[in-house]
Design a protein around this motif. Structure first.
Motif, PDB file in Angstrom:
ATOM      1  N   TYR A 192      51.076 -46.182  21.453  1.00 56.37           N
ATOM      2  CA  TYR A 192      50.764 -45.704  20.169  1.00 56.37           C
ATOM      3  C   TYR A 192      52.224 -45.879  19.305  1.00 56.37           C
ATOM      4  CZ  TYR A 192      50.978 -42.392  16.027  1.00 56.37           C
ATOM      5  OH  TYR A 192      51.248 -41.950  14.728  1.00 56.37           O
ATOM      6  N   TRP A 250      45.743 -48.115  16.222  1.00 55.76           N
ATOM      7  CA  TRP A 250      44.382 -47.478  16.374  1.00 55.76           C
ATOM      8  C   TRP A 250      43.710 -47.831  17.472  1.00 55.76           C
ATOM      9  CZ3 TRP A 250      45.935 -50.622  12.557  1.00 55.76           C
ATOM     10  CH2 TRP A 250      45.551 -52.010  12.474  1.00 55.76           C
ATOM     11  N   ASN A 251      44.183 -48.937  18.192  1.00 58.00           N
ATOM     12  CA  ASN A 251      43.273 -49.154  19.664  1.00 58.00           C
ATOM     13  C   ASN A 251      44.407 -48.612  20.580  1.00 58.00           C
ATOM     14  OD1 ASN A 251      41.443 -50.642  18.334  1.00 58.00           O
ATOM     15  ND2 ASN A 251      42.474 -52.613  18.279  1.00 58.00           N
ATOM     16  N   SER A 252      45.273 -47.699  20.569  1.00 58.35           N
ATOM     17  CA  SER A 252      46.116 -47.236  21.500  1.00 58.35           C
ATOM     18  C   SER A 252      45.245 -46.627  22.768  1.00 58.35           C
ATOM     19  CB  SER A 252      47.113 -46.509  21.132  1.00 58.35           C
ATOM     20  OG  SER A 252      47.790 -47.094  20.066  1.00 58.35           O
ATOM     21  N   THR A 253      45.678 -46.544  23.952  1.00 58.26           N
ATOM     22  CA  THR A 253      45.019 -46.082  25.052  1.00 58.26           C
ATOM     23  C   THR A 253      46.081 -45.028  25.684  1.00 58.26           C
ATOM     24  OG1 THR A 253      45.510 -47.816  26.340  1.00 58.26           O
ATOM     25  CG2 THR A 253      43.254 -47.612  25.567  1.00 58.26           C
ATOM     26  N   ILE A 276      43.044 -39.942  22.376  1.00 60.14           N
ATOM     27  CA  ILE A 276      43.971 -40.256  21.338  1.00 60.14           C
ATOM     28  C   ILE A 276      43.537 -39.768  19.953  1.00 60.14           C
ATOM     29  CG2 ILE A 276      45.471 -41.986  20.135  1.00 60.14           C
ATOM     30  CD1 ILE A 276      46.761 -41.729  22.869  1.00 60.14           C
ATOM     31  N   TRP A 277      42.607 -40.195  19.708  1.00 60.49           N
ATOM     32  CA  TRP A 277      42.018 -39.840  18.310  1.00 60.49           C
ATOM     33  C   TRP A 277      41.876 -38.507  17.990  1.00 60.49           C
ATOM     34  CZ3 TRP A 277      42.349 -42.013  13.799  1.00 60.49           C
ATOM     35  CH2 TRP A 277      42.724 -43.519  13.486  1.00 60.49           C
ATOM     36  N   ASN A 295      41.389 -44.192  24.183  1.00 60.51           N
ATOM     37  CA  ASN A 295      41.413 -44.299  22.722  1.00 60.51           C
ATOM     38  C   ASN A 295      40.697 -43.097  22.152  1.00 60.51           C
ATOM     39  OD1 ASN A 295      39.951 -45.741  20.150  1.00 60.51           O
ATOM     40  ND2 ASN A 295      42.226 -45.924  20.205  1.00 60.51           N
TER      41      ASN A 295
END
Length: 319
Positions: A188, A180-183, A270-271, A267
């Motif tokens: 991810y 969930w912290n992927s940039t 990504i979301w 991030n």
């Protein structure tokens, strides 16, 4: 041949018994799990015997015991080892808590379907819709889509895996990292499902990179995405009984390009892409699912098998 037969016979049983979607998904996931485990077992053990020469000074390889093979079949890992780190005792309260969470998440799936998906899409094919209806519902479907996405991760990679790990005293509990912290999309894909990622790296990527296409990192990476995308689409196609390769295009097309480019998108981006991507999946698959009930099939058998029936619905209503 064994792996091919293991694909054919369960699918024939699924089609013959006419099971529901949830039962189909459970059986197909178990089928895929066993296929991956058997590939890992043979790929890990066979080199010991292939490299052994009977008349050499090297001692014969010690094959795995049946108990080791049986433990591997149920252990929450896809990488074969003769021995795994083990805990000293089983915390049965922890096991019950995790299985209870599995049951609650399944009921939560039913709630999402009944409240957010079925009321919107069940009338598709019974009345004309404007093009903006599709755009609006893709946006609206991002809510159940992201809820499905997070809940599925929690059910499979946290509650289910931890319950089995505790019962088998399996000490390695790293089933996922902080995805969930992927940039970036590469970060991810390396963190969200460590169990499958390790299998893909050990048995697909390394074999491609070292044997099939030596030192071609891009082609090895694309092969990993292609195989993963095919298996995802295989589960959806046989579970819902129609072929609509939306996930295949998203995963293998867009996903592989973004990973190969390895751009740091941030991030928040990504979301946002998670919400939009899952909204597209839920919207298009739900539309096609209800179109299979409400719309007339194509006259040609193979066209009806391969072409989405939702594409022909509005044309039929116009006529």
């Amino acid at each position: 041949m064994y792996q091919v037969l293991f694909i054919i016979f369960p699918n024939r049983a699924i089609n013959r018994e006419n099971l529901g979607v949830a039962c189909n998904i459970a059986l197909l996931l178990e089928q895929l799990r066993l296929i991956m485990k058997h590939h890992a077992f043979v790929r890990s053990v066979a080199p010991r015997f292939l490299s052994y020469k009977p008349h050499s000074d090297i001692s014969p390889p010690s094959g795995p015991r049946f108990s080791q093979y049986l433990y591997f079949l149920f252990a929450p890992t896809l990488i074969y080892r003769d021995e795994y780190p083990r805990t000293k005792k089983i915390r049965w309260k922890f096991v019950i808590q995790n299985f209870a969470q599995v049951g609650l998440v399944i009921f939560y799936f039913a709630f999402i379907l009944e409240q957010f998906v079925a009321p919107v899409f069940y009338t598709f094919g019974t009345q004309p819709f404007e093009p903006m209806w599709f755009v609006k519902n893709i946006i609206d479907a991002s809510i159940p889509g992201i809820l499905f996405f997070i809940s599925t991760n929690y059910l499979l990679l946290h509650a289910w895996m931890n319950a089995w790990a505790e019962m088998l005293r399996f000490a390695d509990r790293l089933f996922y990292k902080d995805w969930w912290n992927s940039t970036s999309y590469r970060m991810y894909h390396r963190t969200w499902n460590v169990v499958v990622q390790d299998w893909l790296y050990a048995y697909i990527y390394k074999d491609m990179y070292e044997i099939v296409v030596p030192r071609n990192k891009s082609l090895a990476t694309f092969t990993v995405f292609l195989i993963s995308a095919i298996w995802h689409e295989y589960i959806i196609a046989f579970a819902f009984r129609f072929f609509y390769p939306v996930l295949l295009v998203q995963f293998c097309g867009v996903g592989s390009i973004l990973v190969l480019c390895n751009v740091l998108v941030g991030n928040i981006s990504i979301w946002v892409s998670f919400c939009i991507g899952n909204g597209i999946l839920v919207s298009l698959y739900a539309t096609e699912y209800y179109a299979r009930y409400n719309c007339s099939p194509y006259s040609d058998y193979y066209a009806d098998l391969l072409l989405p029936r939702s594409w022909n619905c509005q044309r039929q209503l116009a006529v």
